[in-house]
Design a protein around this motif. Structure first.
Motif, PDB file in Angstrom:
ATOM      1  N   UNK A  30       0.816  -1.210   0.000  1.00  0.00           N
ATOM      2  CA  UNK A  30       0.000   0.000   0.000  1.00  0.00           C
ATOM      3  C   UNK A  30       0.850   1.261   0.000  1.00  0.00           C
ATOM      4  N   UNK A  31       2.061   1.180   0.560  1.00  0.00           N
ATOM      5  CA  UNK A  31       2.953   2.330   0.510  1.00  0.00           C
ATOM      6  C   UNK A  31       3.312   2.694  -0.918  1.00  0.00           C
ATOM      7  N   UNK A  32       3.561   1.682  -1.756  1.00  0.00           N
ATOM      8  CA  UNK A  32       3.839   1.930  -3.172  1.00  0.00           C
ATOM      9  C   UNK A  32       2.606   2.534  -3.848  1.00  0.00           C
ATOM     10  N   UNK A  33       1.426   2.016  -3.500  1.00  0.00           N
ATOM     11  CA  UNK A  33       0.199   2.595  -4.032  1.00  0.00           C
ATOM     12  C   UNK A  33       0.050   4.052  -3.645  1.00  0.00           C
ATOM     13  N   UNK A  34       0.449   4.377  -2.438  1.00  0.00           N
ATOM     14  CA  UNK A  34       0.377   5.760  -1.964  1.00  0.00           C
ATOM     15  C   UNK A  34       1.312   6.663  -2.759  1.00  0.00           C
ATOM     16  N   UNK A  35       2.501   6.159  -3.089  1.00  0.00           N
ATOM     17  CA  UNK A  35       3.421   6.923  -3.928  1.00  0.00           C
ATOM     18  C   UNK A  35       2.779   7.220  -5.278  1.00  0.00           C
ATOM     19  N   UNK A  36       2.126   6.220  -5.860  1.00  0.00           N
ATOM     20  CA  UNK A  36       1.469   6.406  -7.157  1.00  0.00           C
ATOM     21  C   UNK A  36       0.323   7.410  -7.063  1.00  0.00           C
ATOM     22  N   UNK A  37      -0.461   7.318  -6.003  1.00  0.00           N
ATOM     23  CA  UNK A  37      -1.561   8.268  -5.812  1.00  0.00           C
ATOM     24  C   UNK A  37      -1.019   9.688  -5.724  1.00  0.00           C
ATOM     25  N   UNK A  38       0.023   9.878  -4.916  1.00  0.00           N
ATOM     26  CA  UNK A  38       0.612  11.207  -4.772  1.00  0.00           C
ATOM     27  C   UNK A  38       1.151  11.743  -6.081  1.00  0.00           C
ATOM     28  N   UNK A  39       1.785  10.873  -6.876  1.00  0.00           N
ATOM     29  CA  UNK A  39       2.367  11.317  -8.148  1.00  0.00           C
ATOM     30  C   UNK A  39       1.290  11.752  -9.129  1.00  0.00           C
ATOM     31  N   UNK A  40       0.224  10.973  -9.247  1.00  0.00           N
ATOM     32  CA  UNK A  40      -0.836  11.297 -10.208  1.00  0.00           C
ATOM     33  C   UNK A  40      -1.575  12.561  -9.778  1.00  0.00           C
ATOM     34  N   UNK A  41      -1.859  12.686  -8.498  1.00  0.00           N
ATOM     35  CA  UNK A  41      -2.553  13.881  -8.016  1.00  0.00           C
ATOM     36  C   UNK A  41      -1.746  15.141  -8.272  1.00  0.00           C
ATOM     37  N   UNK A  42      -0.448  15.093  -7.947  1.00  0.00           N
ATOM     38  CA  UNK A  42       0.382  16.286  -8.121  1.00  0.00           C
ATOM     39  C   UNK A  42       0.585  16.606  -9.597  1.00  0.00           C
ATOM     40  N   UNK A  43       0.701  15.575 -10.435  1.00  0.00           N
ATOM     41  CA  UNK A  43       0.878  15.802 -11.865  1.00  0.00           C
ATOM     42  C   UNK A  43      -0.322  16.520 -12.465  1.00  0.00           C
ATOM     43  N   UNK A  44      -1.498  16.245 -11.929  1.00  0.00           N
ATOM     44  CA  UNK A  44      -2.714  16.908 -12.413  1.00  0.00           C
ATOM     45  C   UNK A  44      -2.573  18.427 -12.345  1.00  0.00           C
ATOM     46  N   UNK A  45      -1.954  18.931 -11.290  1.00  0.00           N
ATOM     47  CA  UNK A  45      -1.808  20.373 -11.135  1.00  0.00           C
ATOM     48  C   UNK A  45      -0.832  20.962 -12.135  1.00  0.00           C
ATOM     49  N   UNK A  46       0.080  20.132 -12.630  1.00  0.00           N
ATOM     50  CA  UNK A  46       1.059  20.619 -13.601  1.00  0.00           C
ATOM     51  C   UNK A  46       0.565  20.495 -15.035  1.00  0.00           C
ATOM     52  N   UNK A  47      -0.110  19.381 -15.348  1.00  0.00           N
ATOM     53  CA  UNK A  47      -0.420  19.127 -16.762  1.00  0.00           C
ATOM     54  C   UNK A  47      -1.546  20.008 -17.287  1.00  0.00           C
ATOM     55  N   UNK A  48      -2.469  20.428 -16.438  1.00  0.00           N
ATOM     56  CA  UNK A  48      -3.561  21.282 -16.942  1.00  0.00           C
ATOM     57  C   UNK A  48      -3.022  22.603 -17.484  1.00  0.00           C
TER      58      UNK A  48
END
Length: 404
Positions: free
Chosen positions: A215-233
């Motif tokens: 689940x820690x690895x899953x958390x890393x993925x969640x954090x990466x996708x969420x933060x990327x959203x703020x950059x890619x828009x």
């Protein structure tokens, strides 16, 4: 204890300080780069100064757990407030880029202490059947503050240029600290302190390695996708030729949708289980990223941005809730520091990955890569959450809390 604790009881003592803290952060965030440019920084160096807030938060996650465990959550938050005020004063009087950079890093460190201490407190006192709603509301009020902050900060810019938002943040965190001191803690703990552990951070990580590597690895993925959203828009908006005003409107509308979904997300988690929020959130975010390169107009980008807002909003509080569920009763703050580090690693590396892939190839493949990571994250979370977090119904039926 459960009968004495309601979400309403946390309104002033818990959520008001978090709202104020978020207002200050939201006011400060847009002007950090401008402050660096005013001091003579190049665009690249100004971007690095902005990134130092995230780096400071990363560096603060593990010490925050140790500090909160040693002196208690409320004292840790007050210490964070003092550090933050000092850092903001330095931001105002800074005469060089390096002074500003160090101060911005300290604001991130203080934010790590503040956030972990508040999460640890709610984890300790809120009964399991309300936990997700309590933590998603904590994240939600902070998002509301971050949404309001830039508008208030813009008003102070007219009065004091880039110093105005820093001053507003000082006022906001000072009022939040006064609220912490003067308002009583809600019922729930009955004065008892959580038990301390003899394990250090490394020992705690080893003891919970099966959780952290799944689940820690899953958390890393969640954090990466969420933060990327703020950059890619905004990056994609610039790519298709939209002006700054239109981009801001699209970004703000997506943020408003995101902000409104925190309570329904918490209620779903409490009623039918954590995976029912974690998996849909990552699927929606992943698909939205995959759709983004297909947009060529402002209207199409607006639609995809709104989908991203929904995906992020329905996942409100999931990381904090899973961390609370998995944390042991002994050494809880130490574990939560490690858990938050996983999420913050993802949040820091996501935008960096976008930048690196865009520089090496182009923006489109970078966005598609993030979309793929979102779908992988959905699989990881869907597979491992049932193994470690029993559903609230089973817990209610058995009368026992989830195992840490």
């Amino acid at each position: 204890m459960s009968e004495q604790v309601t979400l309403r009881s946390f309104g002033l003592g818990v959520y008001l300080p978090s709202l104020l803290y978020g207002v200050g952060q939201g006011a400060m965030a847009p002007i950090i780069a401008l402050s660096a440019l005013d001091l003579g920084a190049s665009v690249g160096v100004a971007s690095l100064v902005v990134a130092l807030a995230g780096i400071g938060q990363l560096l603060g996650d593990l010490p925050a757990g140790a500090l909160a465990g040693r002196i208690g959550e409320r004292k840790a938050m007050l210490a964070a407030a003092v550090l933050l005020v000092c850092a903001l004063v330095v931001c105002i009087v800074a005469t060089s880029v390096w002074m500003l950079g160090v101060a911005i890093g300290c604001t991130g460190f203080a934010g790590a202490v503040w956030g972990l201490a508040r999460q640890a407190y709610l984890t300790e006192v809120v009964p399991f059947h309300l936990r997700a709603r309590a933590l998603s509301t904590l994240g939600g009020v902070h998002r509301i503050g971050m949404f309001i902050g830039p508008f208030l900060g813009a008003g102070t810019v007219h009065l004091a240029h880039t110093d105005g938002p820093y001053g507003l943040h000082i006022v906001a965190v000072a009022v939040a600290a006064v609220a912490l001191i003067t308002l009583p803690e809600p019922a729930g703990r009955n004065g008892a302190r959580p038990a301390k552990t003899h394990l250090g951070t490394v020992g705690m990580a080893r003891a919970h390695l099966p959780v952290l590597r799944t689940l820690g690895v899953g958390t890393v993925l969640v954090g990466a996708v969420r933060a990327s959203r703020q950059a890619v828009i905004p990056l994609w908006a610039e790519h298709i030729g939209l002006d700054a005003a239109t981009t801001s409107l699209i970004f703000g509308a997506a943020g408003a949708v995101d902000m409104l979904l925190f309570y329904p997300a918490g209620k779903v988690m409490d009623r039918i289980g954590r995976a029912w929020v974690a998996v849909p959130s990552m699927v929606v975010l992943g698909i939205a990223h995959l759709l983004l390169p297909l947009t060529t107009t402002g209207a199409a980008l607006f639609g995809v941005a709104m989908i991203m807002g929904v995906g992020n909003g329905i996942g409100s509080g999931i990381i904090m809730t899973l961390g609370a569920d998995l944390s042991p009763s002994v050494g809880r703050t130490t574990f939560l520091g490690t858990w938050r580090l996983c999420a913050d690693i993802g949040s820091s590396t996501g935008p960096l990955m976008i930048g690196a892939v865009s520089a090496a190839v182009s923006l489109g493949p970078a966005v598609l890569l993030v979309g793929g990571l979102g779908l992988i994250g959905a699989v990881v979370m869907g597979h491992w959450i049932p193994h470690y977090v029993p559903s609230p119904r089973r817990v209610a039926a058995s009368g026992s809390p989830p195992a840490g």
